[in-house]
Design a protein around this motif. Structure first.
Motif, PDB file in Angstrom:
ATOM      1  N   GLY A  10      22.302  63.970 -43.768  1.00 30.81           N
ATOM      2  CA  GLY A  10      22.786  65.094 -44.556  1.00 30.81           C
ATOM      3  C   GLY A  10      23.278  66.235 -43.690  1.00 30.81           C
ATOM      4  N   ARG A  11      22.606  66.464 -42.568  1.00 33.35           N
ATOM      5  CA  ARG A  11      23.036  67.556 -41.679  1.00 33.35           C
ATOM      6  C   ARG A  11      24.408  67.257 -41.074  1.00 33.35           C
ATOM      7  NH1 ARG A  11      19.224  71.255 -41.339  1.00 33.35           N
ATOM      8  NH2 ARG A  11      17.015  70.683 -41.436  1.00 33.35           N
ATOM      9  N   PHE A  12      24.681  66.009 -40.791  1.00 35.14           N
ATOM     10  CA  PHE A  12      26.003  65.615 -40.307  1.00 35.14           C
ATOM     11  C   PHE A  12      27.073  65.982 -41.335  1.00 35.14           C
ATOM     12  CE2 PHE A  12      29.377  62.396 -40.347  1.00 35.14           C
ATOM     13  CZ  PHE A  12      29.869  62.495 -39.051  1.00 35.14           C
ATOM     14  N   LEU A  13      26.828  65.639 -42.593  1.00 33.45           N
ATOM     15  CA  LEU A  13      27.807  65.938 -43.645  1.00 33.45           C
ATOM     16  C   LEU A  13      27.927  67.439 -43.878  1.00 33.45           C
ATOM     17  CD1 LEU A  13      26.865  63.054 -46.103  1.00 33.45           C
ATOM     18  CD2 LEU A  13      28.939  63.222 -44.701  1.00 33.45           C
ATOM     19  N   GLU A  14      26.814  68.156 -43.785  1.00 33.60           N
ATOM     20  CA  GLU A  14      26.873  69.613 -43.936  1.00 33.60           C
ATOM     21  C   GLU A  14      27.724  70.241 -42.834  1.00 33.60           C
ATOM     22  OE1 GLU A  14      22.856  70.898 -43.951  1.00 33.60           O
ATOM     23  OE2 GLU A  14      22.453  70.240 -46.002  1.00 33.60           O
ATOM     24  N   ALA A  15      27.567  69.741 -41.603  1.00 30.49           N
ATOM     25  CA  ALA A  15      28.364  70.261 -40.488  1.00 30.49           C
ATOM     26  C   ALA A  15      29.852  69.988 -40.712  1.00 30.49           C
ATOM     27  CB  ALA A  15      27.906  69.631 -39.179  1.00 30.49           C
ATOM     28  N   MET A  16      30.172  68.797 -41.239  1.00 26.58           N
ATOM     29  CA  MET A  16      31.574  68.473 -41.505  1.00 26.58           C
ATOM     30  C   MET A  16      32.133  69.329 -42.647  1.00 26.58           C
ATOM     31  SD  MET A  16      32.177  66.312 -39.161  1.00 26.58           S
ATOM     32  CE  MET A  16      30.866  67.057 -38.198  1.00 26.58           C
ATOM     33  N   ALA A  17      31.299  69.627 -43.652  1.00 25.74           N
ATOM     34  CA  ALA A  17      31.738  70.490 -44.752  1.00 25.74           C
ATOM     35  C   ALA A  17      32.066  71.891 -44.233  1.00 25.74           C
ATOM     36  CB  ALA A  17      30.657  70.552 -45.831  1.00 25.74           C
ATOM     37  N   ARG A  18      31.254  72.392 -43.301  1.00 26.01           N
ATOM     38  CA  ARG A  18      31.539  73.710 -42.725  1.00 26.01           C
ATOM     39  C   ARG A  18      32.850  73.688 -41.943  1.00 26.01           C
ATOM     40  NH1 ARG A  18      25.909  73.652 -41.737  1.00 26.01           N
ATOM     41  NH2 ARG A  18      26.258  72.946 -39.576  1.00 26.01           N
ATOM     42  N   THR A  19      33.091  72.598 -41.222  1.00 24.95           N
ATOM     43  CA  THR A  19      34.334  72.486 -40.461  1.00 24.95           C
ATOM     44  C   THR A  19      35.537  72.469 -41.397  1.00 24.95           C
ATOM     45  OG1 THR A  19      33.182  71.233 -38.744  1.00 24.95           O
ATOM     46  CG2 THR A  19      35.578  71.085 -38.776  1.00 24.95           C
ATOM     47  N   LEU A  20      35.388  71.801 -42.537  1.00 25.02           N
ATOM     48  CA  LEU A  20      36.472  71.719 -43.521  1.00 25.02           C
ATOM     49  C   LEU A  20      36.493  72.926 -44.461  1.00 25.02           C
ATOM     50  CD1 LEU A  20      36.090  67.924 -44.347  1.00 25.02           C
ATOM     51  CD2 LEU A  20      38.050  68.978 -43.177  1.00 25.02           C
ATOM     52  N   GLN A  21      35.528  73.832 -44.281  1.00 26.96           N
ATOM     53  CA  GLN A  21      35.453  75.078 -45.051  1.00 26.96           C
ATOM     54  C   GLN A  21      35.417  74.805 -46.558  1.00 26.96           C
ATOM     55  OE1 GLN A  21      38.563  77.751 -43.757  1.00 26.96           O
ATOM     56  NE2 GLN A  21      37.852  77.758 -41.644  1.00 26.96           N
ATOM     57  N   MET A  22      34.430  73.972 -46.939  1.00 27.09           N
ATOM     58  CA  MET A  22      34.249  73.688 -48.360  1.00 27.09           C
ATOM     59  C   MET A  22      32.777  73.456 -48.658  1.00 27.09           C
ATOM     60  SD  MET A  22      35.456  69.694 -48.856  1.00 27.09           S
ATOM     61  CE  MET A  22      37.174  70.116 -48.624  1.00 27.09           C
ATOM     62  N   PRO A  23      32.336  73.692 -49.901  1.00 20.94           N
ATOM     63  CA  PRO A  23      30.939  73.417 -50.266  1.00 20.94           C
ATOM     64  C   PRO A  23      30.653  71.928 -50.157  1.00 20.94           C
ATOM     65  CG  PRO A  23      32.034  74.778 -51.920  1.00 20.94           C
ATOM     66  CD  PRO A  23      33.101  74.268 -51.016  1.00 20.94           C
ATOM     67  N   ILE A  24      29.389  71.592 -49.914  1.00 25.29           N
ATOM     68  CA  ILE A  24      29.013  70.195 -49.764  1.00 25.29           C
ATOM     69  C   ILE A  24      29.262  69.408 -51.050  1.00 25.29           C
ATOM     70  CG2 ILE A  24      26.589  70.610 -50.396  1.00 25.29           C
ATOM     71  CD1 ILE A  24      27.844  68.168 -47.662  1.00 25.29           C
ATOM     72  N   GLU A  25      29.127  70.080 -52.197  1.00 23.00           N
ATOM     73  CA  GLU A  25      29.376  69.402 -53.483  1.00 23.00           C
ATOM     74  C   GLU A  25      30.843  68.983 -53.593  1.00 23.00           C
ATOM     75  OE1 GLU A  25      25.926  71.973 -53.559  1.00 23.00           O
ATOM     76  OE2 GLU A  25      28.063  72.428 -53.212  1.00 23.00           O
ATOM     77  N   GLU A  26      31.740  69.831 -53.114  1.00 20.51           N
ATOM     78  CA  GLU A  26      33.168  69.507 -53.154  1.00 20.51           C
ATOM     79  C   GLU A  26      33.489  68.367 -52.205  1.00 20.51           C
ATOM     80  OE1 GLU A  26      37.466  71.772 -52.482  1.00 20.51           O
ATOM     81  OE2 GLU A  26      35.606  72.935 -52.676  1.00 20.51           O
ATOM     82  N   LEU A  27      32.815  68.349 -51.046  1.00 19.26           N
ATOM     83  CA  LEU A  27      32.996  67.256 -50.093  1.00 19.26           C
ATOM     84  C   LEU A  27      32.659  65.924 -50.746  1.00 19.26           C
ATOM     85  CD1 LEU A  27      33.394  66.989 -46.797  1.00 19.26           C
ATOM     86  CD2 LEU A  27      30.975  66.416 -46.901  1.00 19.26           C
ATOM     87  N   SER A  28      31.612  65.903 -51.573  1.00 18.18           N
ATOM     88  CA  SER A  28      31.176  64.682 -52.245  1.00 18.18           C
ATOM     89  C   SER A  28      32.249  64.131 -53.169  1.00 18.18           C
ATOM     90  CB  SER A  28      29.896  64.959 -53.041  1.00 18.18           C
ATOM     91  OG  SER A  28      29.586  63.884 -53.899  1.00 18.18           O
ATOM     92  N   ARG A  29      32.950  65.023 -53.882  1.00 16.55           N
ATOM     93  CA  ARG A  29      33.917  64.568 -54.884  1.00 16.55           C
ATOM     94  C   ARG A  29      35.297  64.296 -54.297  1.00 16.55           C
ATOM     95  NH1 ARG A  29      31.445  68.978 -57.346  1.00 16.55           N
ATOM     96  NH2 ARG A  29      33.285  70.261 -56.890  1.00 16.55           N
ATOM     97  N   GLU A  30      35.740  65.185 -53.408  1.00 15.38           N
ATOM     98  CA  GLU A  30      37.135  65.120 -52.975  1.00 15.38           C
ATOM     99  C   GLU A  30      37.442  63.874 -52.152  1.00 15.38           C
ATOM    100  OE1 GLU A  30      40.437  68.145 -51.014  1.00 15.38           O
ATOM    101  OE2 GLU A  30      38.547  68.910 -51.829  1.00 15.38           O
ATOM    102  N   GLY A  31      36.422  63.326 -51.497  1.00 20.51           N
ATOM    103  CA  GLY A  31      36.655  62.123 -50.711  1.00 20.51           C
ATOM    104  C   GLY A  31      37.047  60.924 -51.551  1.00 20.51           C
ATOM    105  N   LEU A  32      36.784  60.966 -52.842  1.00 22.61           N
ATOM    106  CA  LEU A  32      37.146  59.856 -53.721  1.00 22.61           C
ATOM    107  C   LEU A  32      38.653  59.801 -53.991  1.00 22.61           C
ATOM    108  CD1 LEU A  32      34.237  60.268 -56.320  1.00 22.61           C
ATOM    109  CD2 LEU A  32      34.408  58.545 -54.506  1.00 22.61           C
ATOM    110  N   GLU A  33      39.371  60.864 -53.649  1.00 21.93           N
ATOM    111  CA  GLU A  33      40.798  60.950 -53.955  1.00 21.93           C
ATOM    112  C   GLU A  33      41.678  60.593 -52.760  1.00 21.93           C
ATOM    113  OE1 GLU A  33      41.341  64.930 -55.337  1.00 21.93           O
ATOM    114  OE2 GLU A  33      39.859  64.745 -56.946  1.00 21.93           O
TER     115      GLU A  33
END
Length: 609
Positions: free
Chosen positions: A481-504
């Motif tokens: 989870g910390r890996f994904l949180e770090a990537m969300a910060r790099t992409l400047q988006m909430p972790i919840e958005e990271l979860s959904r947007e990758g499906l597109e």
């Protein structure tokens, strides 16, 4: 440390020969906080034991050391220590790789050379009686023992095994097992006939007792070589007895940057039916905390297996919220039944169990009644102090259930912070608790994939929900989870958005590194190339999925799969994992509560046992 102490690092080291000169031989067990000095003098990729040898030799309290050429790392350590000139006596025994007649003669010459040099250094005579008295005869293994096999075991590992394994542990590692053949009777008689004391002249082959020393060396060289071979010997067939069926379990230890024992582990794991746990250490005490959960979980598994073999499977309580016989349940688990706690429970009639899972990011709590119904649950932040975060969550879940501590028949703690939570009745590892919790949520699940804030674990289950095998990755944040949180910060988006947007995503993107730092650099480069954000996120999801799938393959994971932990809420990772495993990976609305649920379930089982 006195000047008459010789440090050594191998079971082939001639410590009985040195004892004949009155020296006290001690195994190298240095475990510094870091290997900064050793890495500066040698190389960062030296194995942990090689660095321990350097740390020991550089200790100003250490004056003598005898090493053997058990591997190239020991040669390198010897060269560094010799160049530093930090020891009064330093010797390297060139150990043969075979045990034939020519090799025995070669080792005899090595021993004579060492004896002559040590006699001149110490100014002492060699006494056969002292040498033979130094031979230690290990006790016979007790029934139900656990074999520790593989590379040198640091003190921190031995301490954790002693604390965490409820059975006798037999140390069969390359520095732990030292069994010499019985000496010939004439050597034992030499002392009583006045021939046991060998002067420098005798050692050089010129004195009246030269024949006594020669007989000792001839026997001793063979006795050293005839020990159960380590992996650096050419013929290693004799090692098969170390993992025989006489042991209740096997702990296989490897050292970071050492390849010798990794190959043997792969062979043993593929052929033995005995429960086996693989551990790796780096030579510092910093590994101790990471070892604890694995060792305690392995012990819990061994205890469960022993109970099942005795006809007590411990499964007196196995709630199944899914309809009986519903074959699709593991792929679409039904919502957990919630039952409101009735008012009026009294201290004289406690009928609830509390389960608390103290993780690195969140602390989760569940209250169950004795029938296995969840009456309240809370997910809270762990914060900077595990005990404080747990106290807040416990207070909240009891308020939600309209209960007090007096209403609890038992409280069970699990997770990394389990030992820091006060006033709990019992602590159980998250491995065992996640297995029980997963079986509660989806009884048909065969494999549990848990990705939490700082670790990933895969648990292969027996049909009754007990642990068959498990593997953990908790040495870095890779794939967590910390890996994904770090990537969300790099992409400047909430972790919840990271979860959904990758499906597109539209175009496949490869993230080659799982290291958080290096992966972040790759993501920054992709952003600079104007790569669409959904494609980048999908690449991250796939990289996490592939790493997790590799863990699943290591434990023989099989469908149906159930994913638990906070990352189970990440739809992109779940979908990518299903594709990589080529099998549906189910989640549950209470996936994040799985550890706390399992803790409560196991508490109920203990009460009903």
């Amino acid at each position: 440390m006195t000047e008459n102490v010789v440090c050594y690092g191998c079971k082939y080291a001639p410590i009985e020969l040195l004892a004949g000169f009155g020296a006290d031989a001690r195994l190298i067990m240095a475990e510094p906080e870091s290997f900064e000095v050793a890495e500066r003098l040698a190389h960062g990729n030296l194995c942990g034991f090689g660095k321990s040898v350097l740390a020991c030799g550089l200790d100003p309290n250490v004056h003598q050391m005898v090493l053997t050429t058990c591997c190239d790392v020991m040669r390198r350590a010897y060269d560094v220590l010799k160049a530093q000139g930090c020891l009064d006596f330093l010797w390297m025994v060139d150990l043969p790789h075979r045990t034939g007649a020519a090799e025995r003669r070669l080792l005899q010459a090595q021993l004579r050379s060492l004896a002559r040099t040590y006699a001149r250094f110490s100014g002492r005579s060699f006494e056969v009686g002292r040498a033979l008295a130094a031979i230690q005869v290990p006790p016979a293994p007790k029934p139900g023992s656990v074999a520790l096999v593989g590379a040198h075991a640091p003190r921190s590992l031995l301490d954790e095994l002693d604390r965490g394994i409820g059975a006798p542990v037999v140390n069969h590692t390359c520095t732990g097992e030292r069994i010499l053949a019985q000496p010939p009777i004439e050597l034992a008689r030499a002392e009583s006939t006045g021939c046991g004391r060998c002067t420098t002249a005798d050692i050089a082959g010129e004195g009246t007792n030269a024949s006594t020393f020669d007989r000792f060396v001839e026997w001793y060289a063979g006795a050293l070589l005839d020990q159960t071979p380590c992996m650096r010997m050419d013929e290693v067939g004799g090692r098969s007895g170390l993992v025989s069926g006489a042991h209740h379990g096997i702990v296989y230890h490897t050292m970071k940057f050492c390849d010798y024992y990794g190959f043997e582990y792969a062979d043993v794991a593929g052929t033995t039916a005995t429960p086996i746990l693989k551990l790796e250490t780096d030579g510092t005490r910093q590994s101790a905390g990471q070892l604890r959960t694995r060792i305690e979980a392995f012990d819990e598994t061994l205890r469960t297996d022993a109970a099942a073999a005795a006809g007590h499977d411990g499964q007196s309580f196995s709630p199944a919220p899914n309809p009986a016989g519903e074959k699709d349940a593991p792929h679409a688990p039904a919502p957990t039944t919630r039952k409101e706690a009735p008012m009026g429970s009294t201290p004289s009639d406690p009928r609830y169990v509390l389960g608390v899972d103290s993780g690195s990011t969140s602390t989760d709590a569940v209250v169950m009644d004795l029938d296995g119904n969840i009456v309240a649950s809370v997910i809270g932040a762990t914060g900077a102090k595990a005990s404080r975060g747990a106290a807040a969550v416990i207070e909240e879940v009891l308020d939600q259930a309209h209960l007090t501590r007096d209403d609890l028949a038992m409280s069970v703690a699990t997770g990394y912070g389990r030992d820091a939570i006060p006033n709990m009745d019992v602590a159980i590892t998250e491995i065992t608790c996640h297995a029980a919790g997963a079986h509660y949520l989806a009884p048909q699940a065969k494999t549990v994939i848990d990705i939490g804030g700082q670790d990933s674990k895969v648990i292969h289950l027996h049909g009754d929900g007990t642990v068959q095998n498990f593997v953990m990755n908790d040495k870095c944040a890779a794939g967590t989870g910390r890996f994904l949180e770090a990537m969300a910060r790099t992409l400047q988006m909430p972790i919840e958005e990271l979860s959904r947007e990758g499906l597109e995503w539209k175009h496949a993107v490869t993230i080659s590194s799982m290291c958080t730092v290096f992966a972040e650099s790759e993501v920054v480069s992709l952003i600079a190339d104007d790569t669409p954000t959904p494609d980048i996120i999908h690449g991250l999801d796939v990289s996490v999925a592939r790493k997790t799938a590799a863990l699943a393959h290591r434990v023989g994971g099989e469908p149906p799969y159930l994913m638990t932990g906070g990352v189970a809420q990440n739809q992109g990772v779940v979908k990518a994992l299903s594709e990589v495993l080529d099998s549906p990976v189910a989640t549950h609305e209470d996936s994040q509560l799985c550890g706390a649920i399992g803790a409560a379930v196991l508490g109920i089982r203990r009460l009903k046992a």
